[in-house]
Structures are given as C-alpha cells and as structure tokens.
Design a protein around this motif. Structure first.
Motif, PDB file in Angstrom:
ATOM      1  N   VAL A 185       0.803  -1.227   0.000  1.00  0.00           N
ATOM      2  CA  VAL A 185       0.000   0.000   0.000  1.00  0.00           C
ATOM      3  C   VAL A 185       0.838   1.281   0.000  1.00  0.00           C
ATOM      4  CG1 VAL A 185      -1.811  -1.216   1.262  1.00  0.00           C
ATOM      5  CG2 VAL A 185      -0.153   0.151   2.532  1.00  0.00           C
ATOM      6  N   GLY A 186       2.151   1.172   0.176  1.00  0.00           N
ATOM      7  CA  GLY A 186       2.974   2.363   0.364  1.00  0.00           C
ATOM      8  C   GLY A 186       2.941   3.330  -0.800  1.00  0.00           C
ATOM      9  N   SER A 229       5.999   1.189  -8.032  1.00  0.00           N
ATOM     10  CA  SER A 229       6.472   1.556  -6.700  1.00  0.00           C
ATOM     11  C   SER A 229       7.961   1.879  -6.665  1.00  0.00           C
ATOM     12  CB  SER A 229       6.194   0.416  -5.710  1.00  0.00           C
ATOM     13  OG  SER A 229       6.883  -0.766  -6.110  1.00  0.00           O
ATOM     14  N   HIS A 230       8.660   1.752  -7.797  1.00  0.00           N
ATOM     15  CA  HIS A 230      10.119   1.883  -7.769  1.00  0.00           C
ATOM     16  C   HIS A 230      10.585   3.307  -7.503  1.00  0.00           C
ATOM     17  CE1 HIS A 230      10.603  -2.263  -8.905  1.00  0.00           C
ATOM     18  NE2 HIS A 230       9.807  -2.089  -9.939  1.00  0.00           N
ATOM     19  N   ALA A 231       9.985   4.287  -8.173  1.00  0.00           N
ATOM     20  CA  ALA A 231      10.404   5.674  -7.932  1.00  0.00           C
ATOM     21  C   ALA A 231      10.132   6.099  -6.489  1.00  0.00           C
ATOM     22  CB  ALA A 231       9.715   6.615  -8.928  1.00  0.00           C
ATOM     23  N   PRO A 232       8.929   5.833  -5.928  1.00  0.00           N
ATOM     24  CA  PRO A 232       8.732   6.148  -4.503  1.00  0.00           C
ATOM     25  C   PRO A 232       9.691   5.389  -3.588  1.00  0.00           C
ATOM     26  CG  PRO A 232       6.618   5.846  -5.588  1.00  0.00           C
ATOM     27  CD  PRO A 232       7.669   5.422  -6.564  1.00  0.00           C
ATOM     28  N   GLY A 233       9.953   4.105  -3.911  1.00  0.00           N
ATOM     29  CA  GLY A 233      10.870   3.331  -3.082  1.00  0.00           C
ATOM     30  C   GLY A 233      12.279   3.877  -3.118  1.00  0.00           C
ATOM     31  N   PHE A 234      12.739   4.273  -4.290  1.00  0.00           N
ATOM     32  CA  PHE A 234      14.060   4.898  -4.429  1.00  0.00           C
ATOM     33  C   PHE A 234      14.135   6.181  -3.610  1.00  0.00           C
ATOM     34  CE2 PHE A 234      15.849   8.347  -7.267  1.00  0.00           C
ATOM     35  CZ  PHE A 234      17.131   8.297  -6.730  1.00  0.00           C
ATOM     36  N   PHE A 235      13.107   7.003  -3.703  1.00  0.00           N
ATOM     37  CA  PHE A 235      13.071   8.250  -2.930  1.00  0.00           C
ATOM     38  C   PHE A 235      13.167   7.968  -1.432  1.00  0.00           C
ATOM     39  CE2 PHE A 235       9.844  10.459  -0.332  1.00  0.00           C
ATOM     40  CZ  PHE A 235      10.519  11.654  -0.106  1.00  0.00           C
ATOM     41  N   LEU A 236      12.413   6.989  -0.953  1.00  0.00           N
ATOM     42  CA  LEU A 236      12.398   6.709   0.480  1.00  0.00           C
ATOM     43  C   LEU A 236      13.759   6.230   0.974  1.00  0.00           C
ATOM     44  CD1 LEU A 236       8.899   5.001   0.804  1.00  0.00           C
ATOM     45  CD2 LEU A 236       9.583   7.180   1.819  1.00  0.00           C
ATOM     46  N   THR A 268       6.094   0.200   0.867  1.00  0.00           N
ATOM     47  CA  THR A 268       6.180   0.497  -0.562  1.00  0.00           C
ATOM     48  C   THR A 268       6.678  -0.708  -1.342  1.00  0.00           C
ATOM     49  OG1 THR A 268       6.557   2.828  -0.072  1.00  0.00           O
ATOM     50  CG2 THR A 268       7.165   2.072  -2.271  1.00  0.00           C
ATOM     51  N   ARG A 269       7.703  -1.349  -0.831  1.00  0.00           N
ATOM     52  CA  ARG A 269       8.183  -2.622  -1.382  1.00  0.00           C
ATOM     53  C   ARG A 269       8.706  -3.425  -0.209  1.00  0.00           C
ATOM     54  NH1 ARG A 269       8.340  -3.299  -6.505  1.00  0.00           N
ATOM     55  NH2 ARG A 269       9.888  -4.946  -6.432  1.00  0.00           N
ATOM     56  N   GLU A 270       8.069  -4.559   0.068  1.00  0.00           N
ATOM     57  CA  GLU A 270       8.411  -5.306   1.286  1.00  0.00           C
ATOM     58  C   GLU A 270       9.893  -5.639   1.372  1.00  0.00           C
ATOM     59  OE1 GLU A 270       5.781  -6.233  -0.721  1.00  0.00           O
ATOM     60  OE2 GLU A 270       4.116  -6.994   0.513  1.00  0.00           O
ATOM     61  N   GLN A 271      10.527  -5.932   0.231  1.00  0.00           N
ATOM     62  CA  GLN A 271      11.926  -6.344   0.252  1.00  0.00           C
ATOM     63  C   GLN A 271      12.849  -5.229   0.716  1.00  0.00           C
ATOM     64  OE1 GLN A 271      12.156  -6.950  -4.168  1.00  0.00           O
ATOM     65  NE2 GLN A 271      14.141  -5.970  -3.910  1.00  0.00           N
ATOM     66  N   LEU A 272      12.391  -3.989   0.694  1.00  0.00           N
ATOM     67  CA  LEU A 272      13.233  -2.884   1.151  1.00  0.00           C
ATOM     68  C   LEU A 272      13.490  -2.949   2.643  1.00  0.00           C
ATOM     69  CD1 LEU A 272      11.895   0.146  -0.938  1.00  0.00           C
ATOM     70  CD2 LEU A 272      13.652  -1.540  -1.505  1.00  0.00           C
ATOM     71  N   GLY A 273      12.715  -3.754   3.358  1.00  0.00           N
ATOM     72  CA  GLY A 273      12.990  -3.937   4.777  1.00  0.00           C
ATOM     73  C   GLY A 273      14.385  -4.474   5.027  1.00  0.00           C
ATOM     74  N   LEU A 274      14.923  -5.233   4.061  1.00  0.00           N
ATOM     75  CA  LEU A 274      16.270  -5.771   4.239  1.00  0.00           C
ATOM     76  C   LEU A 274      17.338  -4.692   4.155  1.00  0.00           C
ATOM     77  CD1 LEU A 274      16.223  -9.200   2.366  1.00  0.00           C
ATOM     78  CD2 LEU A 274      16.137  -8.742   4.811  1.00  0.00           C
ATOM     79  N   LEU A 275      17.013  -3.526   3.597  1.00  0.00           N
ATOM     80  CA  LEU A 275      17.984  -2.432   3.599  1.00  0.00           C
ATOM     81  C   LEU A 275      18.208  -1.883   5.005  1.00  0.00           C
ATOM     82  CD1 LEU A 275      16.928  -0.529   0.357  1.00  0.00           C
ATOM     83  CD2 LEU A 275      19.049  -1.801   0.738  1.00  0.00           C
ATOM     84  N   LEU A 276      17.307  -2.203   5.916  1.00  0.00           N
ATOM     85  CA  LEU A 276      17.504  -1.787   7.299  1.00  0.00           C
ATOM     86  C   LEU A 276      18.637  -2.546   7.975  1.00  0.00           C
ATOM     87  CD1 LEU A 276      13.782  -1.382   8.412  1.00  0.00           C
ATOM     88  CD2 LEU A 276      15.357   0.345   7.506  1.00  0.00           C
ATOM     89  N   ILE A 277      19.237  -3.478   7.243  1.00  0.00           N
ATOM     90  CA  ILE A 277      20.441  -4.141   7.751  1.00  0.00           C
ATOM     91  C   ILE A 277      21.564  -3.115   7.921  1.00  0.00           C
ATOM     92  CG2 ILE A 277      21.414  -4.728   5.481  1.00  0.00           C
ATOM     93  CD1 ILE A 277      22.323  -7.382   6.632  1.00  0.00           C
TER      94      ILE A 277
END
Length: 524
Positions: free
Chosen positions: A121-122, A213-220, A256-265
């Motif tokens: 939904v992000g 969702s890629h452009a919003p995800g990149f921005f975030l 926005t993209r669930e896999q981006l949670g792994l960037l919190l590593i």
C-alpha cells in the motif's frame, strides 16, 4: 594629438569589465554546486516524453488501493479491475483480465471473498497528495461548468498520480547527489547521479512506466540514508526525534516494497558496531579523560567510565527500541490491508509460495546473459566496483552499503520462479539501491578525474546512457516480443547501432507527439 580631439576613455573598459565578469562567474562556479541545477534541467527535458497512464496489471493493483479507499471506502477492487481490464481489451490486451479477474483456488480469496492484490500500500499512500489535489481540481473545474467525471478514473487523476512518481524520482536524485557530494566533488557526484539514472532502469520507471512503486521506493531509501547519515560516525548524537523519523521512513519503505525492509540491515549493523565499541571502550563519551594518579583512583575512574558506558548503551538501546516501535506502528495500514484482503496479517500465499531460503538464483540476478542486472545496465557493476574506492575514504560505510546491496540481491535470488523478471525492463528490483551505486560510482569517478580528465569520463557516461536508450527503444516499439523476454546477443549490436537510430528517426514525429501509439496497450 590635436587640440580638441576627443579622448575615448571608455574603449578599454568594456574588455576589462567582461574579463572581470568572467572571473566572478568562474569564482561563483567554483564556490557553488551546479549539480542540482543540471539534474533538474535534465529531468525537466525528459518529462515532456513521459507516458502517464495506468494500464499494466501491476500498475492497476498499486493504483486500485488509492482509488478504492478514496472513493469506495473499501478494499474490494472488482470495479477497478473491471474498468482497467475493459480499457485494455479495447486493444486486444487480456493481461489485466487474466492476471486480476481470472478465478482460481485463491482468487477470490476463499476466506474473504475479495479479489487478490499482491501490491503493498505504500506507493498509494505516497501518491495520495497528488490524487487528492487532482480531485479538488476536478471539483473546482466542475463548479465552473467543466462537467469532468469525478470518479478517480479520469485523466486528471491518472496524470497527477504519475507525476507524483516523477517528483519522487527527482527528489530522490537530488538527495542522492547530496549524499555523493559528501565524498566527492561536484563533477563526480553530478556525473554519477545522472549516469546511473539515465543508464539504468530508473529512468524507464520514472518516465515511461510511471505508476509503479520503484520511484517512490528509491526516494524513500535516499531519504532514509540522508537522515541516517547526518550523524554518520557520531551515532550517539542521534536524538530520539531522529530515530522516530527513521522508523517512520523505514516503515514507509517496507510498505512500498516489502523487500526494502532488508535495507535496514545498514543501521542494524551500525548499531552492532556501536555497541561493540561501547563494550571495548573505544567510543569517546565526552568529559575529562581519567588521570592516572594512584592504583585505587585509577580503578575508580575506570569503574566510573564503565558505568557511564552502560548508561549510554542503555540510552541508545531505548532509542533503537523507539525506532522499532515506530517502524511497527507505521506498518499498521499494511497489516490491516493484509487482514482485510487475505484473512490474515500477512501477504498473499501466491507471493510467499515463490520464496526459497537458499536463494538459488543469487548470481543469476546479476550476471545471467539474458536477465542479469549487470548485463542490462553495466553502470550498476561500475557503481558496485566503486565501493572499493569509497572504502578508501570510509571503509565502514562502504561495507554497510555493500551489505545492503547483498541483502537485496539475496532476496531477489530467492524468488524461485520469478527471479528473472521477464517482461520487465532490466532488473527493476535493484532500482531502490540506486544511492548505493551512485555513491560507489562517484568515488570511482573522483579517483579517475585527475588521472584521465573530464572528457573521457563524459564520453564513457554518454556511451552507457546511449546503450540504455537503445534498449528502451527495442523494448518499447522496435522488437518488444524479443527483448521483453531476455536480451538476445546474436544481433544485438546490429539493432543497437543500425535499427534503433533508423527506426527512431522514422518514427520521430510519433515519439514526440503521439507516443501512446507505440505502446502495446494504447490506454493513454
């Protein structure tokens, strides 16, 4: 000189004034960054070539959240799916119908009776300001007698949503430039930012396939790194408000993209490093250093310092806990959407069923000849290589960014049946890692600049961009039936250097003024 002959005292002044202006201009250029202006200029030149529309099944799923919640106050997407499916069928395209309306054992969901939506939904949340402004604009126009449909399907709504994606992409580039500028000069940071943008999939999903969702995800992610790196190497100075902001941004990343949670590593590993430094006593906590006066006093000073380190560690732990709590709270809309759609607080089984923990396609996602990210966009490989030069400036930061990239590559390789992303332009799942590639490439260019000069760097950047533009042309209207499956190398050079220029020139009028005709589904 004869008496009475006028003397032209002003003649030499003009060249002197011009020279002074040139000196001041050069001084201004040296003192001020031109990168942000160039980035905005390039983006402004590209925007007229954009294709704002909602047509593909993934786009429909992202957009359906926004339209259904705003107008229908529910998550029953049948009317949205049927609307966009009917539009596509006018051009013989059954993709939306087959993907979203075709019934099977899990569609509609047997628990809830609702049609499947595997999109998070992000993106809809981030697009909402533009969508609401469009609705207000439609209302105002109708008050003046325009009689526009106020239904969430009209052109104002679609254009506003797509332009929000473009805006997020632009802001993301400006933030990424500023990150790179911390470690390199204006030239290297500017060329790195624009080259990665124009020579990778990011430009395609910012200008052509806009409602993804890629452009919003990149921005975030760029925003997350910007906030996080304000206190880089000074983690103890991050106050509670900063950690709350990071929790909010991190939650939006995951939604926005669930896999981006792994960037919190990245912040997780930094936290482990900080705790380790506190335990070792290698973090200076301020105050006077203990003085060696007597064994007893030395022991007391060490005990005081140890107790202080424990207090600092507990305070830091509290801030990390607040970060995690904010992150979890931010995810509430996604959890509620999962519950309503799937009858459980988790994603659709059609998504979870694709995952293989051993990530068997880890390397395929990068170097597969037909679908590998580094093969589609060699600039990404250069950006990753550049982390070695960034490590010369800051080894810890380079290592953390590499860990974030590896985490994204791992989860992409874990999708057993869809790792290849056939039908997508390039390896789109790494678009959000753009700041990592830009930081690495900027460090590499900063090292190269004094050795080879600017012009070889600009020529190399132009070659990478031209290669990507050729692939975009092949993908969209020259031979989409071939390239959308995978890169075919037998005749690739012929198409890139012969067919692409020839067909682009032949269809120049259509490209400039009627691009929608070149789309398989001409829903524009």
């Amino acid at each position: 000189m004869k008496m009475g002959t006028p003397v032209d005292h002003g003649a030499p002044a003009a060249p002197l004034e011009r020279a002074a202006l040139q000196v001041r201009f050069r001084a201004w250029m040296a003192a001020n960054d031109t990168g942000p202006w160039l980035i905005v200029l390039v983006f402004a030149l590209l925007l007229p070539f954009s294709v704002p529309r909602v047509a593909l099944s993934d786009e429909v799923q992202y957009y359906a959240y926004l339209r259904s919640v705003y107008f229908d106050r529910d998550l029953d997407f049948r009317n949205e799916y049927e609307h966009f499916a009917a539009q596509a069928e006018r051009f013989g395209d059954q993709a939306v119908t087959n993907a979203l309306l075709r019934e099977d054992a899990m569609n509609p969901n047997p628990r809830t009776g609702l049609l499947r939506n595997v999109a998070p939904v992000g993106a809809a949340i981030l697009w909402a300001p533009g969508f609401v402004l469009a609705d207000l604009g439609v209302g105002v126009a109708n008050a003046f007698g325009m009689n526009l449909p106020r239904d969430g399907y009209g052109r104002p709504y679609i254009v506003a949503t797509c332009m929000m994606s473009a805006l997020y992409s632009l802001i993301g580039m400006l933030l990424t430039y500023r990150l790179a500028r911390r470690f390199s000069g204006d030239f290297a940071a500017t060329v790195a930012t624009l080259t990665v943008f124009l020579a990778s999939s990011l430009v395609f999903y910012s200008i052509i396939l806009m409602p993804w969702s890629h452009a919003p995800g990149f921005f975030l992610f760029a925003l997350f790194l910007t906030v996080w790196m304000r206190h880089w190497r000074r983690p103890l100075e991050r106050g509670l408000p900063v950690w709350l902001a990071l929790g909010l941004i991190g939650g939006l990343m995951v939604m926005t993209r669930e896999q981006l949670g792994l960037l919190l590593i990245i912040p997780a590993l930094e936290a482990l490093w900080t705790y380790g430094a506190l335990v070792r006593g290698s973090v200076f906590l301020g105050g006077a250093q203990p003085r060696q006066t007597s064994p007893q006093q030395s022991h007391d000073d060490l005990a005081t310092a140890r107790a202080r380190r424990w207090r600092v560690a507990l305070r830091l732990f509290g801030r990390h806990a607040a970060f995690l709590a904010t992150l979890a709270l931010t995810l509430t809309p996604q959890v509620l959407a999962y519950q309503i759609l799937n009858g459980r607080p988790g994603p659709s089984p059609t998504v979870a069923g694709k995952f293989i923990w051993s990530s068997p396609n880890f390397f395929n996602t990068l170097i597969d000849p037909g679908r590998g990210a580094f093969v589609w966009a060699p600039v990404l490989a250069l950006g990753l290589l550049g982390l070695a030069w960034l490590a010369r400036r800051d080894a810890l930061l380079a290592g953390l960014l590499l860990a974030g990239f590896l985490a994204q590559t791992y989860i992409n390789g874990a999708f057993g049946t869809t790792w290849h992303l056939r039908g997508a332009f390039g390896f789109r799942r790494l678009i959000e890692c753009t700041p990592i590639f830009v930081l690495g490439l900027a460090a590499l260019l900063a090292w190269l600049q004094p050795r080879v000069g600017r012009w070889p760097i600009l020529v190399g950047a132009a070659a990478l961009v031209a290669w990507n533009i050729g692939l975009i042309a092949q993908f969209t209207f020259i031979r989409p039936g071939v390239i959308r499956r995978e890169l075919v190398w037998d005749d690739m050079l012929y198409y890139q250097f012969v067919e692409v220029p020839r067909q682009v020139f032949a269809k120049l009028w259509t490209l400039l003024f009627d691009r929608c005709r070149l789309m398989t589904n001409q829903t524009c």
